[in-house]
Scaffold this active site. Sequence first.
Site, mmCIF file in Angstrom:
data_model
loop_
_atom_site.group_PDB
_atom_site.id
_atom_site.type_symbol
_atom_site.label_atom_id
_atom_site.label_comp_id
_atom_site.label_asym_id
_atom_site.label_seq_id
_atom_site.Cartn_x
_atom_site.Cartn_y
_atom_site.Cartn_z
ATOM 1 N N LYS A 163 -14.251 17.851 -12.683
ATOM 2 C CA LYS A 163 -14.817 18.687 -11.555
ATOM 3 C C LYS A 163 -13.726 18.808 -10.604
ATOM 4 O O LYS A 163 -13.783 19.927 -9.778
ATOM 5 C CB LYS A 163 -16.095 17.911 -11.005
ATOM 6 C CG LYS A 163 -17.239 17.634 -12.129
ATOM 7 C CD LYS A 163 -17.889 19.094 -12.270
ATOM 8 C CE LYS A 163 -18.726 19.554 -11.002
ATOM 9 N NZ LYS A 163 -19.261 20.934 -11.385
ATOM 10 N N THR B 241 -31.382 13.847 -10.108
ATOM 11 C CA THR B 241 -31.686 14.522 -11.317
ATOM 12 C C THR B 241 -31.330 13.607 -12.441
ATOM 13 O O THR B 241 -31.140 12.365 -12.186
ATOM 14 C CB THR B 241 -30.698 15.630 -11.355
ATOM 15 O OG1 THR B 241 -29.309 15.164 -11.687
ATOM 16 C CG2 THR B 241 -30.588 16.639 -9.818
ATOM 17 N N ASN C 235 -23.413 26.170 -11.533
ATOM 18 C CA ASN C 235 -23.841 24.930 -11.302
ATOM 19 C C ASN C 235 -24.171 24.216 -12.701
ATOM 20 O O ASN C 235 -24.130 22.859 -12.612
ATOM 21 C CB ASN C 235 -25.470 25.105 -10.992
ATOM 22 C CG ASN C 235 -26.216 23.672 -10.819
ATOM 23 O OD1 ASN C 235 -25.974 22.843 -10.119
ATOM 24 N ND2 ASN C 235 -27.277 23.845 -11.792
ATOM 25 N N VAL D 237 -28.330 14.174 -5.263
ATOM 26 C CA VAL D 237 -29.663 14.815 -5.562
ATOM 27 C C VAL D 237 -30.405 14.069 -6.716
ATOM 28 O O VAL D 237 -29.583 13.776 -7.728
ATOM 29 C CB VAL D 237 -29.655 16.305 -5.843
ATOM 30 C CG1 VAL D 237 -31.015 16.778 -6.293
ATOM 31 C CG2 VAL D 237 -29.306 16.911 -4.772
ATOM 32 N N TYR E 252 -15.712 12.627 -15.741
ATOM 33 C CA TYR E 252 -16.556 13.772 -14.858
ATOM 34 C C TYR E 252 -15.712 14.089 -13.628
ATOM 35 O O TYR E 252 -15.580 15.255 -13.253
ATOM 36 C CB TYR E 252 -17.908 13.229 -14.512
ATOM 37 C CG TYR E 252 -18.894 13.914 -13.534
ATOM 38 C CD1 TYR E 252 -19.199 15.012 -14.146
ATOM 39 C CD2 TYR E 252 -19.110 13.456 -12.240
ATOM 40 C CE1 TYR E 252 -20.128 15.687 -13.137
ATOM 41 C CE2 TYR E 252 -19.928 14.232 -11.504
ATOM 42 C CZ TYR E 252 -20.472 15.374 -11.824
ATOM 43 O OH TYR E 252 -21.272 16.096 -10.958
ATOM 44 N N VAL F 269 -26.977 32.248 -12.080
ATOM 45 C CA VAL F 269 -27.323 30.915 -11.944
ATOM 46 C C VAL F 269 -27.192 30.070 -13.122
ATOM 47 O O VAL F 269 -27.931 30.510 -14.015
ATOM 48 C CB VAL F 269 -28.704 30.251 -11.223
ATOM 49 C CG1 VAL F 269 -28.476 29.104 -11.113
ATOM 50 C CG2 VAL F 269 -28.707 31.423 -10.025
#
Length: 300
Positions: free
Chosen positions: A197, A226, A126, A224, A193, A43
């Site tokens: 991606k 973060t 991730n 999410v 970004y 991970v």
Amino acid sequence: MENLPKDHFVTSLQFTKNVYQDVYPSIEPTRPELSVAGKVVIVTGASRGIGARGIAPAFAKAGAKAIVLVATNAAKLATVEARLKAINPNVQLLSVATNIADEASVANLFATVKANFGHADILIHNAAVSNGAGVIHEQDVDTWWSNFEVNTKGTFLLAKSFITALPTLDTPATLVNVTTAGAWLVIPFMAGYSTSKLASQQLLAHFAAAYPSLTTISLHPGLVDTDMTDPAFERFNKDTPELVGGVAVWLTSEKAKFLSGRAIAAQWSVDDLVEREKEIVEGGLLQMALNGKLGKEQFQ
């Protein structure tokens, strides 16, 4: 975006009839059908955010033999290790501080994995950065390019080493790339970004075509909360890290293999996706493509 409804980033991208923003029974990682017993899982981006709070804990709950935690901050990885041991005392844990944009650092990661476990079965990639805000004329070139160094080059380096380390190229394995809906949309103030991606997402489609035994899926985690969340998105409904973790575990199961080379969103019902398998595969859905009717036949 101030006039958009709070659920805009769920409903506007909805592909399945049912959508979720938290764990639901089909992706509960403790289900026997989702067991990853005997598997070694890597991970990345495991020291914080979705990796630390959602993905790594989900694989601990799913009974992984070992979890290799990867990030640049070794101290934070140690904290995550303690959290995972509390969840599953039997899981073997290995933390490797790694700069995923550096070839030598990634080589060291996989040499360490080889020395301890032989090879990894699952890579959940991730780790990512979102550097530089503003439209293109406001951007510093080096800051803008740093997104590609980590998000695109990093994906390539990790995947190359992961695949090379497998016993044979026919060895079944799974690579899940945590992407973003920004790769599907046009967001002018996040161009570095988003496009970096998108490039990493397309890399996985190429990997799927080149290695039939490798299941490669890009996973949009939803929205999410973060430390990477742009303030512009704060007012919208959030998805839980546990949702992303549960879906990541499900994507390593046999039921998800038909999604290889494709991209999905964590909010989409996995049960609905399975029901639409024939439509998705035969229709070439959930893949990036030029939108338009192409081919000379239309003019004949």
